[in-house]
Motif scaffolding. Structure first.
Motif, PDB file in Angstrom:
ATOM      1  N   SER B 256       0.804  -1.222   0.000  1.00 42.76           N
ATOM      2  CA  SER B 256       0.000   0.000   0.000  1.00 42.76           C
ATOM      3  C   SER B 256       0.842   1.279   0.000  1.00 42.76           C
ATOM      4  N   PRO B 257       1.941   1.373   0.760  1.00 43.00           N
ATOM      5  CA  PRO B 257       2.726   2.608   0.619  1.00 43.00           C
ATOM      6  C   PRO B 257       3.378   2.754  -0.750  1.00 43.00           C
ATOM      7  N   MET B 258       3.823   1.644  -1.335  1.00 44.13           N
ATOM      8  CA  MET B 258       4.483   1.730  -2.636  1.00 44.13           C
ATOM      9  C   MET B 258       3.474   2.073  -3.740  1.00 44.13           C
ATOM     10  N   LEU B 259       2.221   1.716  -3.506  1.00 47.65           N
ATOM     11  CA  LEU B 259       1.211   1.891  -4.550  1.00 47.65           C
ATOM     12  C   LEU B 259       0.533   3.254  -4.444  1.00 47.65           C
ATOM     13  N   ARG B 260       0.820   3.967  -3.351  1.00 52.18           N
ATOM     14  CA  ARG B 260       0.035   5.179  -3.076  1.00 52.18           C
ATOM     15  C   ARG B 260      -0.019   6.175  -4.242  1.00 52.18           C
ATOM     16  N   PRO B 261       1.119   6.482  -4.877  1.00 56.47           N
ATOM     17  CA  PRO B 261       1.025   7.458  -5.977  1.00 56.47           C
ATOM     18  C   PRO B 261       0.082   6.992  -7.093  1.00 56.47           C
ATOM     19  N   VAL B 262       0.176   5.727  -7.439  1.00 55.31           N
ATOM     20  CA  VAL B 262      -0.682   5.193  -8.503  1.00 55.31           C
ATOM     21  C   VAL B 262      -2.142   5.264  -8.070  1.00 55.31           C
ATOM     22  N   VAL B 263      -2.375   4.930  -6.802  1.00 53.00           N
ATOM     23  CA  VAL B 263      -3.742   4.936  -6.286  1.00 53.00           C
ATOM     24  C   VAL B 263      -4.349   6.323  -6.394  1.00 53.00           C
ATOM     25  N   SER B 264      -3.579   7.331  -5.992  1.00 51.99           N
ATOM     26  CA  SER B 264      -4.161   8.676  -6.021  1.00 51.99           C
ATOM     27  C   SER B 264      -4.492   9.083  -7.454  1.00 51.99           C
ATOM     28  N   VAL B 265      -3.640   8.700  -8.381  1.00 52.22           N
ATOM     29  CA  VAL B 265      -3.907   9.031  -9.784  1.00 52.22           C
ATOM     30  C   VAL B 265      -5.178   8.325 -10.262  1.00 52.22           C
ATOM     31  N   VAL B 266      -5.289   7.037  -9.959  1.00 51.38           N
ATOM     32  CA  VAL B 266      -6.455   6.264 -10.390  1.00 51.38           C
ATOM     33  C   VAL B 266      -7.729   6.851  -9.809  1.00 51.38           C
ATOM     34  N   LEU B 267      -7.692   7.177  -8.532  1.00 50.76           N
ATOM     35  CA  LEU B 267      -8.905   7.669  -7.887  1.00 50.76           C
ATOM     36  C   LEU B 267      -9.349   9.005  -8.477  1.00 50.76           C
ATOM     37  N   VAL B 268      -8.370   9.902  -8.646  1.00 57.59           N
ATOM     38  CA  VAL B 268      -8.761  11.226  -9.123  1.00 57.59           C
ATOM     39  C   VAL B 268      -9.258  11.162 -10.564  1.00 57.59           C
ATOM     40  N   LEU B 269      -8.549  10.421 -11.399  1.00 59.45           N
ATOM     41  CA  LEU B 269      -9.028  10.269 -12.776  1.00 59.45           C
ATOM     42  C   LEU B 269     -10.408   9.629 -12.779  1.00 59.45           C
ATOM     43  N   GLY B 270     -10.578   8.626 -11.940  1.00 58.56           N
ATOM     44  CA  GLY B 270     -11.871   7.948 -11.857  1.00 58.56           C
ATOM     45  C   GLY B 270     -12.980   8.911 -11.494  1.00 58.56           C
ATOM     46  N   VAL B 271     -12.714   9.784 -10.536  1.00 51.54           N
ATOM     47  CA  VAL B 271     -13.734  10.748 -10.115  1.00 51.54           C
ATOM     48  C   VAL B 271     -14.099  11.667 -11.275  1.00 51.54           C
ATOM     49  N   VAL B 272     -13.079  12.169 -11.969  1.00 47.84           N
ATOM     50  CA  VAL B 272     -13.361  13.084 -13.068  1.00 47.84           C
ATOM     51  C   VAL B 272     -14.153  12.377 -14.174  1.00 47.84           C
ATOM     52  N   TYR B 273     -13.775  11.134 -14.477  1.00 48.96           N
ATOM     53  CA  TYR B 273     -14.517  10.386 -15.504  1.00 48.96           C
ATOM     54  C   TYR B 273     -15.956  10.134 -15.064  1.00 48.96           C
ATOM     55  N   THR B 274     -16.128   9.811 -13.790  1.00 46.24           N
ATOM     56  CA  THR B 274     -17.452   9.413 -13.324  1.00 46.24           C
ATOM     57  C   THR B 274     -18.396  10.597 -13.216  1.00 46.24           C
ATOM     58  N   LEU B 275     -17.834  11.757 -12.837  1.00 45.68           N
ATOM     59  CA  LEU B 275     -18.679  12.941 -12.694  1.00 45.68           C
ATOM     60  C   LEU B 275     -19.419  13.252 -13.985  1.00 45.68           C
ATOM     61  N   LYS B 276     -18.762  13.002 -15.100  1.00 44.79           N
ATOM     62  CA  LYS B 276     -19.362  13.444 -16.356  1.00 44.79           C
ATOM     63  C   LYS B 276     -20.091  12.323 -17.097  1.00 44.79           C
ATOM     64  N   VAL B 277     -20.327  11.203 -16.433  1.00 41.60           N
ATOM     65  CA  VAL B 277     -21.014  10.097 -17.111  1.00 41.60           C
ATOM     66  C   VAL B 277     -22.400  10.543 -17.549  1.00 41.60           C
ATOM     67  N   LEU B 278     -22.682  10.333 -18.826  1.00 33.75           N
ATOM     68  CA  LEU B 278     -23.984  10.752 -19.337  1.00 33.75           C
ATOM     69  C   LEU B 278     -24.658   9.609 -20.074  1.00 33.75           C
ATOM     70  N   ASP B 279     -23.928   9.016 -21.001  1.00 26.99           N
ATOM     71  CA  ASP B 279     -24.555   8.057 -21.918  1.00 26.99           C
ATOM     72  C   ASP B 279     -25.103   6.819 -21.224  1.00 26.99           C
ATOM     73  N   ILE B 280     -24.395   6.365 -20.159  1.00 20.06           N
ATOM     74  CA  ILE B 280     -24.878   5.160 -19.485  1.00 20.06           C
ATOM     75  C   ILE B 280     -26.236   5.450 -18.848  1.00 20.06           C
ATOM     76  N   ILE B 281     -26.323   6.586 -18.169  1.00 21.62           N
ATOM     77  CA  ILE B 281     -27.571   6.906 -17.483  1.00 21.62           C
ATOM     78  C   ILE B 281     -28.684   7.160 -18.489  1.00 21.62           C
ATOM     79  N   LEU B 282     -28.366   7.879 -19.548  1.00 20.29           N
ATOM     80  CA  LEU B 282     -29.391   8.129 -20.563  1.00 20.29           C
ATOM     81  C   LEU B 282     -29.883   6.814 -21.152  1.00 20.29           C
ATOM     82  N   GLY B 283     -28.951   5.904 -21.408  1.00 20.22           N
ATOM     83  CA  GLY B 283     -29.325   4.639 -22.024  1.00 20.22           C
ATOM     84  C   GLY B 283     -30.138   3.748 -21.097  1.00 20.22           C
ATOM     85  N   LEU B 284     -29.837   3.809 -19.800  1.00 22.99           N
ATOM     86  CA  LEU B 284     -30.508   2.898 -18.871  1.00 22.99           C
ATOM     87  C   LEU B 284     -31.848   3.442 -18.382  1.00 22.99           C
ATOM     88  N   THR B 285     -31.856   4.671 -17.904  1.00 18.58           N
ATOM     89  CA  THR B 285     -33.073   5.158 -17.253  1.00 18.58           C
ATOM     90  C   THR B 285     -33.498   6.533 -17.723  1.00 18.58           C
TER      91      THR B 285
END
Lengths: 391, 341
Positions: B256-285
């Motif tokens: 976990s300490p060695m992975l921390r930099p990668v983790v922070s990058v993954v999480l932040v990118l994930g948040v930015v990608y998820t905030l703008k999700v549109l097509d999945i929601i439009l398609g489903l509901t």
């Protein structure tokens, strides 16, 4: 000198990029602007009939009308969902087609922008058109679009299933509820409609709301609440699957076809696919009203043809000829027959109903059908809330 | 001292911050790079330096022009639009009167805003948590050597490769209340006796949409985290095991300490990608039922393209951009730290 050449190349690339991009960007979407007003040989048309068989039916009618007017037709079909955004793009780049088809609830939006020419400028007769059709094509007392044929929705029922359950087609809400309950068994629901959070869901709710005297201008009335209660009750007692909240009208038809719904609210455009299934015996009745004696007011569906303000008088005149021809008696009857829709002119519709009993119910409904204003779309999710929280 | 090495140095790796690219920014790799420890006489050096400077700029020009046209212009246009009464008529007449902050006031005071803000938060937190935990578990699992490891790992990328609109259509069918595959499956196992209204219940729809989004996001998390795990030298684990750090302890004190930099990058990118999700929601509901899956992104879309209130849609879009920017800044700082470490 070597370095000089090296220096120039990236510079050239940069310059090319700078100069080239705007050219690239402006390269798309420029339409051929007609040179002058002497002779018009080609008329551009845009509509959203991009699926067969409608695509060919409309295409043939357009070609015939073009020949009659002495012009060739350059037609573009776009998917229904992207028509409005396309129209908006074109109106900002001043590249609107000469003849434009619009879904009738969108007409007022577009007419309000000033992008359309009133048809009275071209002496197109609007006599004999059903009042609902005219009001759909009217903005501020001027007619901007005419629909050759229109449609509406009614109640389809599966004759075999109703006979088996000993149920007659319902005419009032109470009968509808009783019939739907009786017809619900196993994985078969009594009724299917769509109540999805789009204009489609609104469109299917309007007949019960309007027939009961509800009005979209003020949805906070007793009449509308009663109509909403009907929809809620049907879902709550299990006669309608709660999936209705996510169905489209095509899904509703599939449920009916599969025998998973004994009745459905739908429109005449589903008739061809219903007829394909030989084993299915179905009938059509008006959507039930709350109390016997109320008139069914159904929403009017269909597409109107308009003449956009392209700024070229001669082309617009030709375009108007085409629109007028599309709305001629002969074309109205022809299109209605092949497309399972109803002619807009009342006298034609009466004649048409005699020849096509299957569509008689719809024809009857069109006489009193009302144009939507599309204003309810926003209110609908809130109503769906009430429906859903009630379940 | 060949020209080519100078040039290779002059194509700077530092994309502009906020370009949305996962480019790692080297601290201090500025434009003035003359790392040749030059001993040349001054005048010649000056001409060479200025020439280099010119080259550097010429290499930058296409990228800058591209960014300005395809990122800068839309962003500026969107900001301007959010202060205007921008309607369908604007397209024809070109007139959009200034209304100041009215659009912002309207969307912020709308009763839907709090709903969609809450949904956006729940959707983002739920998706990220699910994606990350499952992605990390799978990444650790694939660290082991076993047959078919590579094939399985590439198969897991599938959700990422499918067009979103296709995925959402398939999931709609899987999650259908009456004849959906999932309910049939649960019914056959006698876990549920009546169909679960996954997409048509106000309480379940958001959960279902989050579930689908998790399924789509797992490959991204798996791939990046797997790469991060591969970077950790085996010697550390060997040394650790001598000191008695195995299994969970090894994960806690080494991984976990060695992975921390990668983790922070993954999480932040994930948040930015998820905030703008549109097509999945439009398609489903499509945001329903009863707005229970309405997020800021879907509401912005609905305002602009279904109700034609472009000004309000733009205002809401900008609010979403600001929220994303916060995370983008966090990301930039995290990635810079990661490099420094």
């Amino acid at each position: 000198m070597k370095s000089a050449i090296r220096k120039n190349r990236p510079l050239a690339a940069g310059v090319t990029a700078l100069v080239g991009l705007p050219i690239l960007l402006s390269g798309c979407g420029t339409a051929a602007s007609s040179s002058s007003a002497e002779s018009v040989s080609e008329i551009s048309v845009m509509d959203y009939y991009n699926n067969e068989p409608d695509k060919s039916f409309i295409g043939d009618a357009l070609t015939a009308c073009g020949t009659k007017a002495g012009v060739t037709i350059k037609r573009e079909t776009v998917p229904g969902k992207s028509l409005i955004s396309k129209v908006l793009q074109q109106s900002s780049s001043k590249t609107l087609p000469d003849v434009l088809m619009l879904d009738n609830p969108d007409l007022q939006q577009i007419a309000a922008t000033g992008a359309l020419a009133p048809l009275s400028d071209f002496n197109i007769s609007t006599a004999d058109f059903a009042p609902g059709v005219l009001s759909a094509g009217t903005y501020k007392d001027k007619v901007y679009g005419l629909a050759p044929t229109v449609n509406t929705i009614a109640l389809f029922y599966n004759k075999d299933l109703l006979a088996k359950a000993g149920v007659t087609p319902p005419t009032t809400w109470d009968e509808l509820k009783a019939a739907a309950t009786k017809l619900t068994a196993g994985d078969q629901y009594g009724l299917a409609f769509n109540a999805n959070p789009t204009y489609e869901g609104t469109w299917q709710f309007l007949p019960v709301m309007w027939s009961n005297g509800g009005n979209e201008k003020n949805i906070d009335t007793e009449e509308t609440a009663q109509a909403l209660q009907l929809w809620t009750d049907l879902v709550k007692d299990g006669s309608v699957s709660s999936s209705a909240l996510n169905w489209t009208q095509a899904d509703v038809k599939d449920q009916f076809l599969a025998g998973k719904a004994a009745m459905m609210v739908n429109g005449p455009w589903q008739i061809p696919s219903l007829d394909k299934q030989a084993s299915l015996q179905y009938g059509v009745v008006k959507i039930p009203v709350r109390e016997a004696g109320q008139t069914v007011v159904a929403p009017l569906g269909g597409e109107v043809w308009t003449v956009p303000q392209t700024g070229n008088k001669a082309r617009q005149a030709k375009a108007a000829e085409v629109v007028s021809c599309l709305n001629s008696d002969e074309n109205q009857l022809g299109m209605a027959k092949v497309r399972n829709t109803i002619p807009s002119k009342t006298t034609l519709a009466a004649k048409f109903a005699d020849e096509n009993p299957k569509l008689a119910v719809f024809t009857d409904l069109v006489k009193t059908a009302r144009a939507r204003t599309g204003q309810l779309g926003e209110g609908w999710p809130a109503q769906a809330t009430k429906i859903y929280t009630a379940i | 001292m060949s020209l080519s090495t100078d040039l290779s140095q002059a194509t700077p790796p530092n994309g502009k911050p906020g370009a949305g690219k996962a480019g790692v920014r080297k601290p201090g790799s500025g434009l003035a790079g003359d790392g040749s420890g030059a001993t040349a006489p001054a005048p010649r050096r000056r001409t060479r330096q200025s020439r280099e400077r010119l080259f550097q700029w010429l290499f930058l020009v296409p990228a800058v022009v591209y960014m300005a046209l395809f990122f800068g212009y839309p962003v500026v246009k969107n900001v301007v639009m959010s202060f205007q009464d921008y309607t369908t008529a604007t397209f024809f007449t070109g007139e959009a009167p200034w209304v100041g902050l009215a659009n912002y006031a309207k969307v912020l005071s709308s009763s839907l805003f709090s709903t969609s803000l809450l949904n956006t938060a729940l959707f983002t937190i739920g998706s990220i948590a699910g994606q990350f935990v499952i992605g990390l578990a799978l990444a650790i699992f694939f660290q082991r050597k076993f047959p078919l490891n590579g094939i399985l790992r590439s198969l897991l990328l599938l959700p990422w490769l499918l067009p979103l609109i296709v995925s959402s259509a398939v999931w709609r069918w899987i999650l259908d209340k009456d004849s959906g595959a999932l309910n049939r499956f649960l019914g056959d196992l006698h876990i549920v006796d009546t169909g679960v209204p996954w997409l048509t219940s106000t309480s379940l729809a958001l959960i279902a949409v989050v579930g689908v989004n998790i399924w789509i996001g797992i490959p991204f998390n798996l791939t990046i985290l797997y790469g991060g795990l591969q970077e950790i030298p085996d010697e550390l684990y060997e040394a650790g095991s001598l000191d008695g750090a195995t299994g969970w302890k090894a994960f806690r004190h080494i991984t976990s300490p060695m992975l921390r930099p990668v983790v922070s990058v993954v999480l932040v990118l994930g948040v930015v990608y998820t905030l703008k999700v549109l097509d999945i929601i439009l398609g489903l509901t499509n945001g329903g039922p009863a707005n229970s899956t309405q997020t800021i992104a879907t509401q912005s879309y609905a305002l602009s393209f279904q109700e034609f209130k472009f000004g309000e849609g733009a205002a809401l879009g900008n609010i979403l951009v600001i929220i994303s920017l916060v995370f983008a800044v966090l990301y930039l700082r995290a990635s810079r730290r990661a490099v420094d470490e």
